[in-house]
Design an enzyme around this catalytic site. Structure first.
Site, PDB file in Angstrom:
ATOM      1  N   ARG A   1     -40.597   4.435  -3.761  1.00  0.00           N
ATOM      2  CA  ARG A   1     -40.611   4.914  -5.141  1.00  0.00           C
ATOM      3  C   ARG A   1     -41.660   6.012  -5.246  1.00  0.00           C
ATOM      4  O   ARG A   1     -42.722   5.917  -4.616  1.00  0.00           O
ATOM      5  CB  ARG A   1     -40.978   3.780  -6.128  1.00  0.00           C
ATOM      6  CG  ARG A   1     -39.886   2.754  -6.357  1.00  0.00           C
ATOM      7  CD  ARG A   1     -38.702   3.353  -7.130  1.00  0.00           C
ATOM      8  NE  ARG A   1     -37.672   2.373  -7.425  1.00  0.00           N
ATOM      9  CZ  ARG A   1     -36.587   2.154  -6.678  1.00  0.00           C
ATOM     10  NH1 ARG A   1     -36.392   2.843  -5.575  1.00  0.00           N
ATOM     11  NH2 ARG A   1     -35.687   1.256  -7.045  1.00  0.00           N
TER      12      ARG A   1
ATOM     13  N   HIS B   1     -33.044  10.983  -4.104  1.00  0.00           N
ATOM     14  CA  HIS B   1     -33.024   9.513  -4.288  1.00  0.00           C
ATOM     15  C   HIS B   1     -31.608   8.987  -4.027  1.00  0.00           C
ATOM     16  O   HIS B   1     -30.946   8.468  -4.919  1.00  0.00           O
ATOM     17  CB  HIS B   1     -33.507   9.104  -5.694  1.00  0.00           C
ATOM     18  CG  HIS B   1     -33.876   7.642  -5.757  1.00  0.00           C
ATOM     19  ND1 HIS B   1     -34.759   7.117  -6.664  1.00  0.00           N
ATOM     20  CD2 HIS B   1     -33.475   6.575  -4.999  1.00  0.00           C
ATOM     21  CE1 HIS B   1     -34.879   5.813  -6.481  1.00  0.00           C
ATOM     22  NE2 HIS B   1     -34.095   5.455  -5.471  1.00  0.00           N
TER      23      HIS B   1
ATOM     24  N   GLU C   1     -37.819  11.817 -11.789  1.00  0.00           N
ATOM     25  CA  GLU C   1     -36.430  11.939 -11.332  1.00  0.00           C
ATOM     26  C   GLU C   1     -35.531  12.007 -12.554  1.00  0.00           C
ATOM     27  O   GLU C   1     -35.774  11.279 -13.519  1.00  0.00           O
ATOM     28  CB  GLU C   1     -36.058  10.729 -10.471  1.00  0.00           C
ATOM     29  CG  GLU C   1     -36.902  10.634  -9.198  1.00  0.00           C
ATOM     30  CD  GLU C   1     -36.544   9.424  -8.336  1.00  0.00           C
ATOM     31  OE1 GLU C   1     -35.552   8.733  -8.654  1.00  0.00           O
ATOM     32  OE2 GLU C   1     -37.256   9.175  -7.370  1.00  0.00           O
TER      33      GLU C   1
HETATM   34  C1  DGY Z   1     -32.546   0.776  -5.077  1.00  0.00           C
HETATM   35  O1  DGY Z   1     -31.551   0.079  -4.877  1.00  0.00           O
HETATM   36  O2  DGY Z   1     -33.572   0.333  -5.590  1.00  0.00           O
HETATM   37  C2  DGY Z   1     -32.457   2.195  -4.678  1.00  0.00           C
HETATM   38  O3  DGY Z   1     -33.641   2.877  -4.853  1.00  0.00           O
HETATM   39  C3  DGY Z   1     -31.332   2.887  -5.430  1.00  0.00           C
HETATM   40  O4  DGY Z   1     -31.567   2.805  -6.792  1.00  0.00           O
END
Ligand code: DGY
Length: 318
Positions: A232, A279, A261
């Site tokens: 993240r 992402h 984002e």
């Molecule tokens: C998750 O599954 O957490 C990925 O980052 C995609 O959103």
């Protein structure tokens, strides 16, 4: 009578059809007036379809007094107030495991692309620089170097296995030493960064890991270091990382995630020492279908009184 389910964030089309066949769906994601929809159906909805990019907080929970399950089509749930959900009697389900290989693949893709300057090289060929200016400047090898993994969970381990195949030496940090691995454990993240040529962030997001990789770790990784983040954006002190990339204090970065984002800091676009991905580490048909199916299957388990497949915060309090 079909049960009422609130759709906060839709899932894949085929799985939405399955949901529509079984439940009365209330489309909060499409509502012109979300508050009016919640006032109308909030009491009736015991289940929600959502995603880790949607905020589930006390204010929303208060409008859903009978909610029991929030079935999310993502592995991460850092936008959801887990403590508030637990207090409220809401079980979150997520999508672990099914995305592990794809996310680990993207970590390796970014690692190699960043170190071998794939994007710069691609431009070198397309622009004619190769013919005009000769060979691309030399890059740094990967085999024989050291990779530090921040968070040796399911995805971190899958990355570590792939790194072994690249002949990288693996170290890691995390809350505790893992008894079932011989990788070098570093209790201190800055020490791991100092030891590493490449640092890969694979930990969870949320308050506990906010800016965990800060200026000190970035400086310890240093001018020859490569930072990879598939976790993240919040886990890195992003302004410190950008400043270090611009000044040469950090060698390069390969990023799938950002603070803002989907409109990350424009400073990234101006740098040649970064490789950027939107992402999308889990963004394959196979994995996204499996993630969507877990949403369907968790809801089926809930409505048929069976144990949930992938609960985050305990079983449903029926
Ligand atoms: C998750 O599954 O957490 C990925 O980052 C995609 O959103």
């Amino acid at each position: 009578m079909k049960p009422d389910v609130l759709v906060y964030y839709p899932t894949r089309a085929r799985q939405m059809e399955m949901l529509e066949a079984r439940y009365t769906l209330h489309r909060l994601d499409l509502a012109a007036d979300p508050d009016a929809l919640l006032a109308e159906v909030g009491l009736r909805c015991t289940a929600m379809v959502t995603n880790g990019h949607r905020v589930l907080d006390r204010a929303l929970l208060a409008k859903l007094p009978n909610l029991k399950i929030a079935a999310s089509s993502s592995a991460g749930y850092d936008t959801m107030d887990v403590a508030a959900c637990t207090e409220h009697g809401v079980t979150i389900t997520n999508t672990p495991d099914v995305l592990t290989d794809d996310v680990a693949d993207i970590a390796l893709l970014l690692l190699l692309a960043t170190r071998r300057k794939l994007i710069v090289g691609d431009r070198w060929v397309r622009s004619g620089d190769w013919g005009r200016n000769g060979p691309l400047p030399l890059t740094s090898a990967t085999a024989g170097k050291r990779v530090g993994i921040v968070g040796l969970g399911r995805i971190g381990r899958a990355i570590a296995h792939r790194c072994e195949a690249l002949r990288l030496e693996v170290g890691y940090t995390g809350r505790s030493r893992k008894p079932d691995t011989a990788y070098a454990f570093f209790p201190d993240l800055v020490e791991l960064a100092r030891w590493s040529d490449i640092l890969v962030i694979a930990t969870t997001g949320g308050a506990d890991t906010q800016a965990l990789v800060g200026a000190a770790a970035i400086a310890a990784l240093g001018p020859e270091g490569t930072l990879i983040n598939i976790a993240r954006g919040t886990v890195v002190d992003e302004p410190a990382m950008i400043a270090a990339l611009q000044s040469g204090g950090l060698g390069a970065a390969g990023l799938d995630v950002y603070l803002n984002e989907p409109t990350p800091d424009p400073a990234f676009a101006a740098m040649d020492n970064v490789v950027l991905y939107p992402h999308h580490a889990s963004g394959t048909f196979e994995t996204r279908n499996a993630m969507a199916q877990l949403v369907v299957d968790n809801l089926s388990a809930y409505f048929s009184g069976k144990p949930l497949l992938t609960p985050v915060n305990g079983e449903i309090q029926r």
